[in-house]
Design an enzyme around this catalytic site. Structure first.
Site, PDB file in Angstrom:
ATOM      1  N   MET A   1       0.824  -1.209   0.000  1.00 46.29           N
ATOM      2  CA  MET A   1       0.000   0.000   0.000  1.00 46.29           C
ATOM      3  C   MET A   1       0.859   1.260   0.000  1.00 46.29           C
ATOM      4  O   MET A   1       0.402   2.350   0.314  1.00 46.29           O
ATOM      5  CB  MET A   1      -0.999  -0.016   1.158  1.00 46.29           C
ATOM      6  CG  MET A   1      -2.048  -1.112   0.944  1.00 46.29           C
ATOM      7  SD  MET A   1      -3.239  -1.279   2.256  1.00 46.29           S
ATOM      8  CE  MET A   1      -4.296   0.132   1.901  1.00 46.29           C
ATOM      9  N   LYS A   2       2.114   1.081  -0.384  1.00 44.47           N
ATOM     10  CA  LYS A   2       2.996   2.240  -0.557  1.00 44.47           C
ATOM     11  C   LYS A   2       2.816   2.799  -1.960  1.00 44.47           C
ATOM     12  O   LYS A   2       2.193   2.167  -2.827  1.00 44.47           O
ATOM     13  CB  LYS A   2       4.443   1.813  -0.314  1.00 44.47           C
ATOM     14  CG  LYS A   2       4.701   1.440   1.151  1.00 44.47           C
ATOM     15  CD  LYS A   2       6.031   0.727   1.366  1.00 44.47           C
ATOM     16  CE  LYS A   2       6.184   0.322   2.834  1.00 44.47           C
ATOM     17  NZ  LYS A   2       7.314  -0.610   3.051  1.00 44.47           N
TER      18      LYS A   2
ATOM     19  N   GLU B   1       8.837   8.729   8.021  1.00 39.02           N
ATOM     20  CA  GLU B   1      10.290   8.936   8.085  1.00 39.02           C
ATOM     21  C   GLU B   1      10.762  10.247   7.449  1.00 39.02           C
ATOM     22  O   GLU B   1      11.705  10.258   6.656  1.00 39.02           O
ATOM     23  CB  GLU B   1      11.027   7.754   7.438  1.00 39.02           C
ATOM     24  CG  GLU B   1      10.684   6.431   8.081  1.00 39.02           C
ATOM     25  CD  GLU B   1      11.460   5.256   7.484  1.00 39.02           C
ATOM     26  OE1 GLU B   1      12.201   5.449   6.512  1.00 39.02           O
ATOM     27  OE2 GLU B   1      11.313   4.128   8.014  1.00 39.02           O
TER      28      GLU B   1
ATOM     29  N   GLU C   1       5.683  -1.104  13.891  1.00 41.38           N
ATOM     30  CA  GLU C   1       6.463  -2.062  13.083  1.00 41.38           C
ATOM     31  C   GLU C   1       7.378  -2.898  13.977  1.00 41.38           C
ATOM     32  O   GLU C   1       8.557  -3.111  13.665  1.00 41.38           O
ATOM     33  CB  GLU C   1       7.302  -1.310  12.040  1.00 41.38           C
ATOM     34  CG  GLU C   1       6.464  -0.411  11.146  1.00 41.38           C
ATOM     35  CD  GLU C   1       7.272   0.337  10.089  1.00 41.38           C
ATOM     36  OE1 GLU C   1       8.427  -0.026   9.821  1.00 41.38           O
ATOM     37  OE2 GLU C   1       6.711   1.308   9.524  1.00 41.38           O
TER      38      GLU C   1
HETATM   39  C1  XIL Z   1      10.007  -2.520   4.618  1.00 42.03           C
HETATM   40  C2  XIL Z   1       9.429  -3.874   4.291  1.00 42.03           C
HETATM   41  O1  XIL Z   1       9.486  -4.687   5.427  1.00 42.03           O
HETATM   42  C3  XIL Z   1      10.179  -4.490   3.177  1.00 42.03           C
HETATM   43  O2  XIL Z   1       9.593  -5.712   2.817  1.00 42.03           O
HETATM   44  C4  XIL Z   1      10.183  -3.527   2.016  1.00 42.03           C
HETATM   45  O3  XIL Z   1      10.877  -4.039   0.983  1.00 42.03           O
HETATM   46  C5  XIL Z   1      10.788  -2.214   2.418  1.00 42.03           C
HETATM   47  O4  XIL Z   1      10.061  -1.705   3.478  1.00 42.03           O
HETATM   48  N1  XIL Z   1      10.196   1.383   7.800  1.00 42.03           N
HETATM   49  C6  XIL Z   1       8.946   1.315   7.257  1.00 42.03           C
HETATM   50  C7  XIL Z   1       8.510   0.096   6.560  1.00 42.03           C
HETATM   51  O5  XIL Z   1       8.151   2.234   7.432  1.00 42.03           O
HETATM   52  O6  XIL Z   1       7.623   0.372   5.531  1.00 42.03           O
HETATM   53  C8  XIL Z   1       9.677  -0.686   6.064  1.00 42.03           C
HETATM   54  O7  XIL Z   1       9.189  -1.907   5.548  1.00 42.03           O
HETATM   55  C9  XIL Z   1      10.684  -0.917   7.148  1.00 42.03           C
HETATM   56  C10 XIL Z   1      11.204   0.382   7.657  1.00 42.03           C
END
Ligand code: XIL
Length: 468
Positions: A184-185, A267, A377
């Site tokens: 969903m990015k 971020e 996360e």
């Molecule tokens: C990461 C995913 O886990 C990976 O599978 C993807 O390839 C890259 O992104 N910060 C975040 C997440 O906000 O979206 C990231 O997730 C990890 C770091």
């Protein structure tokens, strides 16, 4: 006359003998059985369904001598209900007993004749009556029973969400919220200006909606997920801003009322405590964050969703104080314009860091502002220095304690600040941590709640203990 009768009798005998000879073709051997092809049986719907049993039914095949019955809780038949793996029966029905109430089962039948076994029949789905017992060793069951409950979330990929898969079972048992790990990015969704690939995102949202599982949106704007067409955008800066606005508007509108929250900007702060120098900052200026939140809010309101929860999400704020300060200055700014409802603390932690106090201080800054807190996360590394080659018992237990610690911290938050605590994936071997180039992680790791075989780890027990 008498001679004549004898003659006729003799001829009749001769004829019968010839007839018999003709039937047995070569005379002495009995005729071989004609070859019948063993067909595939047809499974029919279950009958006599109660909360612990049902009857499996099938249509009999004339050539079959018996039938082999499989019953499973997964439609891929990866496991079987005890006693119902290749159960051999004759007839056209068998009673399955000892089942759990309110659970969905699957069955299939094969025919057997001698050593020959047919293909599997069609699969029949049947749900026992009654309500599924709530198992307090399941994370969400325990979290839901708290005085101030919160969602227990997990990061998912759309290809895990097949009904009957092991992910599906664990997810429905243990988790009450999902976040898309990447689908969903912006990068996977936005294929060009105003063109989208919604397939994976739709599947995730639909799954949540169909199963009463909360869906958290992640993330509208992230420097690491900018699609190539936008990275290479050759228009003016204001045209660039319009593209971002269009994207945010379209995505928020599509899922309005279907998802409860979004990470709007992810971020935005650099590790040195200043604004990260992203394409968004470069082209849209320092006000870009506010603009993005405003566009998200406007789109939700226009779509009739006036309750959409808007989060700002970032990492390492507990240990990096300049970064923490900068994040909260952004949050303050958004609050002044009434554009933010919560803060996401990623918590890609290790078994040593951050400390309990560091985490509490960080999270408390959101609490005093009256914002929702999302531990968004969570994963806990145990091999950040690559000094072990397998998960040792000592690290396993240290990780358990660290899981327990963060869940305890979260659980102690006031009701109004609770939202969700989301773990970043299911199984260790599918985590983004091992050998991650993004993180400079040098080796293997075991950061999650389930091992490679999808068994619960001590970390899972630690999570449960944190809910005591
Ligand atoms: C990461 C995913 O886990 C990976 O599978 C993807 O390839 C890259 O992104 N910060 C975040 C997440 O906000 O979206 C990231 O997730 C990890 C770091």
């Amino acid at each position: 006359m008498i001679i004549n009768h004898k003659k006729i009798l003799g001829i009749a005998f001769l004829m019968m003998f010839t007839l018999l000879l003709g039937c047995s073709k070569n005379g002495s051997n009995p005729p071989p059985e004609p070859d019948t092809v063993l067909g595939t049986p047809f499974a029919s719907n279950a009958s006599n369904i109660t909360n612990t049993s049902f009857n499996v039914n099938w249509v009999i095949l004339p050539e079959a001598e018996s039938y082999l019955i499989d019953v499973s809780t997964s439609n891929s038949f990866s496991t079987f209900v005890t006693g119902y793996n290749t159960l051999e029966k004759s007839g056209s029905t068998v009673e399955v007993t000892g089942l759990s109430p309110g659970l969905t089962y699957y069955y299939r039948v094969r025919a057997k004749k001698g050593a020959e076994i047919s293909n599997n029949s069609n699969v029949i789905t049947v749900t026992t009556t009654g309500v599924q017992a709530e198992d307090p060793t399941f994370l969400k069951v325990k979290a839901n029973a708290l005085e101030n409950p919160f969602y227990v979330g997990v990061a998912v990929k759309s290809n895990q969400l097949t009904e009957g898969s092991s992910y599906d079972t664990v997810l429905k048992n243990e988790f009450s919220s999902i976040t898309a790990e990447y689908e969903m990015k912006m990068n996977p969704i936005s294929t060009g200006s105003g063109t989208y690939n919604w397939s994976a995102a739709d599947k995730i949202v639909q799954y949540g909606n169909d199963n009463g599982i909360n869906v958290h949106g992640h993330a509208l704007v992230w420097h690491n997920a900018v699609p190539d067409w936008l990275s290479n955008f050759s228009g003016t800066d204001s045209e660039f801003a319009l593209e971002v606005k269009k994207y945010i508007t379209d995505v928020v509108t599509r899922y309005a009322g279907k998802i409860q929250s979004w990470d709007v900007v992810n971020e935005a702060v650099d590790d040195n405590g200043t604004m990260r120098n992203t394409i968004f900052l470069q082209k849209m200026g320092a006000n870009y964050i506010k603009d993005c939140y405003q566009w998200a809010r406007d789109a939700a309101n226009a779509a009739g969703d006036t309750n959409l929860i808007l989060f700002y999400n970032d990492y390492a704020t507990s240990t990096n104080i300049p970064k923490q300060d900068k994040v909260f200055s952004i949050v303050d700014d958004l609050m002044t314009s009434n554009l933010i409802d919560g803060v996401g603390f990623q918590m890609h932690n290790t078994y040593l860091s951050p400390t309990k106090e560091q985490i509490e201080t960080d999270i408390n800054r959101a609490v005093v502002l009256g914002l929702k807190v999302h531990v968004s996360e969570l994963d806990i590394q145990v091999n950040q220095n690559n000094d072990i080659t397998h998960l040792t018992e000592e690290r396993n237990l240290a990780q358990k304690d660290k899981y327990k610690e963060i869940v305890t911290i979260y659980n102690a938050l006031p009701k109004a600040n609770k939202y969700a605590l989301t773990v970043w994936g299911f199984k260790d071997n599918e985590s983004w941590i091992p050998f991650s180039t993004d993180l400079n992680h040098p080796g293997d790791d075991w950061p999650l709640l389930y091992n490679n075989k999808f068994e619960i780890k001590s970390a899972h027990t630690g999570f449960l203990e944190g809910l005591d």
